[in-house]
Design an enzyme around this catalytic site. Structure first.
Site, PDB file in Angstrom:
ATOM      1  N   HIS A   1      19.539  13.621  -1.085  1.00  0.00           N
ATOM      2  CA  HIS A   1      19.269  14.622  -2.129  1.00  0.00           C
ATOM      3  C   HIS A   1      17.801  15.008  -2.229  1.00  0.00           C
ATOM      4  O   HIS A   1      17.441  15.804  -3.099  1.00  0.00           O
ATOM      5  CB  HIS A   1      19.700  14.118  -3.502  1.00  0.00           C
TER       6      HIS A   1
ATOM      7  N   LYS B   1      15.431  22.140 -16.604  1.00  0.00           N
ATOM      8  CA  LYS B   1      15.556  21.143 -15.536  1.00  0.00           C
ATOM      9  C   LYS B   1      14.512  20.066 -15.809  1.00  0.00           C
ATOM     10  O   LYS B   1      13.653  20.242 -16.678  1.00  0.00           O
ATOM     11  CB  LYS B   1      15.328  21.769 -14.157  1.00  0.00           C
ATOM     12  N   ARG B   2      14.571  18.958 -15.059  1.00  0.00           N
ATOM     13  CA  ARG B   2      13.523  17.953 -15.220  1.00  0.00           C
ATOM     14  C   ARG B   2      12.157  18.596 -14.984  1.00  0.00           C
ATOM     15  O   ARG B   2      12.027  19.522 -14.186  1.00  0.00           O
ATOM     16  CB  ARG B   2      13.747  16.798 -14.220  1.00  0.00           C
TER      17      ARG B   2
ATOM     18  N   LYS C   1       8.906  21.797  -9.280  1.00  0.00           N
ATOM     19  CA  LYS C   1       9.793  22.786  -9.920  1.00  0.00           C
ATOM     20  C   LYS C   1       8.981  23.907 -10.590  1.00  0.00           C
ATOM     21  O   LYS C   1       9.522  24.923 -10.984  1.00  0.00           O
ATOM     22  CB  LYS C   1      10.705  22.097 -10.924  1.00  0.00           C
TER      23      LYS C   1
ATOM     24  N   THR D   1      21.520  22.974  -8.769  1.00  0.00           N
ATOM     25  CA  THR D   1      22.896  23.266  -9.164  1.00  0.00           C
ATOM     26  C   THR D   1      22.875  24.111 -10.443  1.00  0.00           C
ATOM     27  O   THR D   1      23.795  24.898 -10.676  1.00  0.00           O
ATOM     28  CB  THR D   1      23.710  21.981  -9.413  1.00  0.00           C
TER      29      THR D   1
ATOM     30  N   LYS E   1      25.040  27.606 -11.834  1.00  0.00           N
ATOM     31  CA  LYS E   1      25.657  27.784 -13.167  1.00  0.00           C
ATOM     32  C   LYS E   1      25.196  29.085 -13.800  1.00  0.00           C
ATOM     33  O   LYS E   1      25.978  29.815 -14.423  1.00  0.00           O
ATOM     34  CB  LYS E   1      25.288  26.601 -14.072  1.00  0.00           C
TER      35      LYS E   1
HETATM   36  C1  F58 Z   1      18.605  16.393  -7.094  1.00  0.00           C
HETATM   37  N1  F58 Z   1      18.001  15.083  -7.081  1.00  0.00           N
HETATM   38  C2  F58 Z   1      17.817  17.410  -6.287  1.00  0.00           C
HETATM   39  N2  F58 Z   1      17.331  13.139  -8.135  1.00  0.00           N
HETATM   40  O1  F58 Z   1      16.472  17.432  -6.719  1.00  0.00           O
HETATM   41  C3  F58 Z   1      18.453  18.784  -6.484  1.00  0.00           C
HETATM   42  O2  F58 Z   1      17.813  19.747  -5.700  1.00  0.00           O
HETATM   43  C4  F58 Z   1      19.929  18.712  -6.103  1.00  0.00           C
HETATM   44  O3  F58 Z   1      20.580  19.896  -6.451  1.00  0.00           O
HETATM   45  C5  F58 Z   1      20.618  17.565  -6.838  1.00  0.00           C
HETATM   46  O4  F58 Z   1      19.923  16.339  -6.611  1.00  0.00           O
HETATM   47  C6  F58 Z   1      22.047  17.382  -6.391  1.00  0.00           C
HETATM   48  O5  F58 Z   1      22.116  17.339  -4.997  1.00  0.00           O
HETATM   49  C7  F58 Z   1      17.951  14.357  -8.208  1.00  0.00           C
HETATM   50  O6  F58 Z   1      18.462  14.763  -9.234  1.00  0.00           O
HETATM   51  C8  F58 Z   1      17.126  12.320  -9.181  1.00  0.00           C
HETATM   52  O7  F58 Z   1      17.453  12.599 -10.312  1.00  0.00           O
HETATM   53  C9  F58 Z   1      16.444  11.009  -8.918  1.00  0.00           C
HETATM   54  C10 F58 Z   1      17.421   9.878  -9.165  1.00  0.00           C
HETATM   55  C11 F58 Z   1      16.751   8.534  -9.013  1.00  0.00           C
HETATM   56  C12 F58 Z   1      15.563   8.386  -9.916  1.00  0.00           C
HETATM   57  C13 F58 Z   1      14.614   9.531  -9.695  1.00  0.00           C
HETATM   58  C14 F58 Z   1      15.254  10.890  -9.839  1.00  0.00           C
END
Ligand code: F58
Length: 799
Positions: free
Chosen positions: A356, A535-536, A541, A643, A647
């Site tokens: 990811h 988003k985060r 971003k 994602t 939406k």
């Molecule tokens: C996200 N990753 C990607 N990671 O940034 C986003 O582009 C993608 O659409 C999504 O995955 C689904 O494939 C993501 O959300 C995290 O939240 C990490 C998890 C572990 C701790 C740090 C953040």
């Protein structure tokens, strides 16, 4: 007894069951019941209606000896469950009537449910969408994760600064889960490995118990239900009575406290080293419990352990469960006696890995020292797996263990049947950057599965106005066959449709306006363009670029207040990781800019900034249907997919975006005319980053950007602390790794193009409608079909 069967889906039966649960499951007299009591009672009544399809699905999977899918994820960002279950079961009217009969407000009751926020962002929300699609498609599957006592922290703002508070979703009864005391496994840590009869035996020095909690996940129209099994950590020894009896009460309770720590909190942070051991423990804890459970189920049905990959497909959601590789080898080799190479290959054929992110700081690695200490047998197996891989691929130059760290991505890759990226662009980058060598060694192993979102939650449930219009226009059935949205296209230029489409959006905006008034006291102009970035908070971003553009717009309006500006409401939502300083400064800046812009009389009706705190799934469900413009502005090459972008498009909000992640596919599908493109491409960004002085040059070339940065640096938005944003200023001027300055002018121009078109409601409405009509491909049903076909080799079951 004269009682209707639990499958009775009539309103009267639902109302009766709600009353019954209120009294007999919760012991509440209806005369004294509060909203929460009614909500829990309705939840149980709805849950009753899920149990039967759930049993039926489980039985069907056993009876047909079907191959099963196991989705291992540290995160499931589910949000609320009640409305989703009601929508999937088609019980909306019935539930509303049951509430009316009980004299409770249905909307208030739904709003009372806390979000299950067991995830940080996209990765966790994707897992939740996948659960919905797996059930909708009738794919026999199970999600495995951790039952965190505290989900993602609650965000508040104190003088604009982010403050984190513990989240407390489990501080009240949770209506959706079934505790399975019988499904418990002891999970070991530390200890030694000894050799016995030619086999390695790990003797852990410490252990906790993983206890299962099951939540049934119902698919569309209730035809199929799978299980989400979350593990809670318990002590192996409940209580130290001997210590208690001598008065050492704290020590007596220690085993419980120690064990519970493992499933206490969701990791909010990928930026600090603190608690790394605990994080690794969490990863091993849930992975080992899940693998144990999977093996138990497999061995109940089959005896030949070598056939495991024909009946079991395990998906690793990022590297967090990558320890599944060595764990499975340990079970097959140490416990079942398969020769090492065969054990490794059998495990590999069973496992698959989704990547990811390619951001270097987010790629997991663990120090060898920690690994030897916490998981001595696994560390040895990782060495052996690495040798095995090297033996089979003599041309290999890159090993899993490097300079004292274990690279979990490399381990996951080496131990996977298939590795997938999450958008076309991202998958290309997987092949050409971080995993280039592995891709060469294993051509065909890396494949793409572009992400998707469930239309049930992200359109049917959250946007009833638009959903009803769609059904009125093309009939039902699109909810589980989303590409049928293309049937809307011939209607886009019908005056009646266009008007109804615009009216649905406007109604959502008005509703959001009153919510914002209530939440943050902001009065908004419903005719303004609702421009949303949720988003985060992360530098890549580029919320910082959005806020700089907001500042520029504010400055431009002040300069020419008489001009006929297109009114805008800039909406931000998102949390910063508690240890991520720059992200927290960006949060503060957005709030500071809001506090200046929103009281400026020249801005009235023209520009406002809204940043409601504590962005979560529920807030997204409110904001997305009301959005006019979707901000997807990451530096090209950095957002794996996104994602949220899907939406918004689905809900009729054109994208303001770079060629990054799935934006590329969105633009291809909705059409370049219905997408606001700006910014450098991935290759150009790479090149620009290498150009010395790129930021200085971009700033010098842009009077607007110069003025916006100057404003933050001289304390225009922080008069109480003029130096507050010197750090952000330095980042922009000195390094600007994420190329905010380089992309700024292009972004500004794209925003002005959006302004122009927005002034023509018919033209904007067309763009919006094309976005909805052409977003059907982004259903997570399509994504899951792809996984079933290309990765798992499983068939849906017709129940
Ligand atoms: C996200 N990753 C990607 N990671 O940034 C986003 O582009 C993608 O659409 C999504 O995955 C689904 O494939 C993501 O959300 C995290 O939240 C990490 C998890 C572990 C701790 C740090 C953040």
């Amino acid at each position: 007894m004269d009682q209707a069967p639990i499958t009775d889906m009539t309103g009267s039966a639902l109302a009766r069951d709600m009353q019954r649960h209120l009294q007999f499951s919760f012991g509440k007299d209806p005369a004294h019941a509060q909203v929460r009591d009614w909500r829990l009672a309705l939840s149980l009544a709805v849950r009753d209606r899920i149990v039967e399809p759930w049993f039926k699905a489980t039985r069907a999977a056993y009876a047909g000896h079907h191959k099963r899918v196991y989705y291992l994820s540290m995160e499931f960002l589910i949000g609320r469950l009640l409305e989703d279950a009601i929508v999937n079961l088609g019980l909306g009217d019935e539930a509303m009537a049951a509430c009316a009969e009980a004299g409770v407000d249905f909307d208030a009751l739904l709003a009372d449910e806390p979000d299950a926020a067991l995830g940080n962002g996209g990765l966790g929300r994707l897992a939740a969408c996948f659960l919905d699609s797996l059930s909708t498609l009738g794919c026999p599957a199970m999600g495995y994760g951790i039952r965190y006592e505290h989900g993602l922290f609650r965000q508040t703002f104190h003088h604009g600064h982010q403050v984190e508070q513990a989240e407390a979703w489990l501080q009240q009864p949770h209506a959706w889960e079934f505790e399975r005391a019988e499904a418990s496994f002891e999970i070991g840590f530390y200890g030694d490995v000894r050799e016995e009869d030619g086999r390695s035996v790990w003797e852990p020095g410490d252990a906790v118990v993983a206890r299962a909690y099951d939540t049934p996940i119902i698919g569309w129209q209730g035809r199929w239900a799978n299980t989400l099994r979350l593990w809670g950590a318990k002590p192996t020894k409940l209580f130290d009575l001997a210590r208690f009896n001598v008065g050492d009460f704290n020590a007596a309770a220690e085993p419980e406290a120690q064990a519970r720590t493992i499933s206490r909190v969701l990791y909010p942070d990928d930026t600090t080293d603190q608690g790394r051991e605990l994080r690794l423990k969490q990863e091993y804890f849930f992975t080992a419990a899940s693998i144990r459970d999977i093996m138990r189920r497999y061995l109940d049905e089959y005896s030949d352990i070598r056939k495991l990959p024909t009946k079991v497909a395990i998906q690793l959601n990022d590297t967090h469960p990558a320890i599944a590789g060595p764990e499975l080898v340990r079970i097959l080799h140490d416990e079942h006696g398969l020769p090492f190479d065969e054990a490794a290959e059998t495990a590999r054929l069973t496992l698959n890995y989704t990547n990811h992110t390619l951001l270097p700081e987010a790629l997991e690695s663990w120090s060898e020292g920690l690994m030897w200490h916490l998981l001595p047998r696994h560390m040895r197996l990782i060495e052996q797996i690495d040798d095995w891989h090297a033996r089979n691929h003599p041309r290999r130059t890159r090993s899993t263990i490097d300079h004292g760290v274990v690279r979990m991505g490399d381990l996951a890759f080496a131990m996977a049947n298939k590795v997938n990226g999450v958008s076309a662009l991202h998958t290309d980058l997987v092949k050409t950057t971080v995993f280039a060598e592995q891709h060469k060694l294993h051509p065909g192993r890396v494949i793409n599965q572009t992400n998707g979102v469930t239309p049930r939650r992200w359109l049917v449930a959250c946007n009833p106005g638009l959903s009803n219009l769609i059904t009125d226009t093309i009939g039902t059935g699109w909810e589980a066959d989303l590409e049928r949205l293309s049937e809307l296209e011939p209607h886009i230029d019908d005056a009646g449709f266009a008007e109804a489409f615009a009216a649905a959006k406007r109604a959502n905006k008005i509703e959001l306006g009153s919510w914002l008034k209530e939440e943050i006291g902001l009065t908004v102009n419903p005719d303004a363009m609702f421009d949303v970035q949720i988003k985060r908070i992360h530098e890549y971003k580029r919320q910082l670029m959005n806020v700089l553009e907001t500042i520029s717009l504010w400055q431009a309006i002040r300069e020419e207040p008489e001009k006929d500006w297109t009114p805008r409401l800039k909406i931000f939502g998102g949390k910063a990781a508690p240890g991520y300083r720059t992200a927290k400064e960006i949060v503060h800046l957005i709030n500071d800019v809001a506090s200046v812009v929103n009281v400026d009389p020249l801005m009235r009706g023209r520009l406002a900034v809204a940043y409601p705190p504590n962005y979560n799934v529920t807030m997204a469900e409110r904001l997305i249907p009301a959005a006019d413009l979707s901000e997807q502005i990451s530096t090209a090459g950095k957002e794996a997919s996104g994602t949220g972008n899907m939406k918004f498009a689905l809900n009729g909000a054109p994208t303001m975006g770079t060629l990054d992640g799935a934006n590329v596919e969105i633009r291809d599908l909705v059409g370049a005319d219905n997408f606001f493109l700006f910014g450098l491409t991935t290759d150009e960004a790479e090149e620009r980053r290498e150009t010395p002085g790129h930021a200085t040059r971009a700033i010098a070339a842009s009077p607007r950007l110069t003025a916006a940065i100057a404003a933050i640096e001289k304390g225009t938005f922080s008069p109480d602390d003029p130096a507050r944003y010197h750090g952000l200023g330095r980042i922009l001027r000195d390094s600007d790794y994420f190329l905010v300055c380089s992309d700024f002018d292009s972004y500004w121009q794209a925003q002005r193009r959006a302004d122009e078109i927005y002034r023509d409601p018919a033209a904007w409405g067309r763009m919006a409608a094309f976005n909805t009509a052409r977003s059907g491909w982004f259903s997570s049903d399509r994504t899951i079909r792809g996984y079933m076909r290309d990765i798992w080799d499983v068939e849906a079951i017709d129940s």
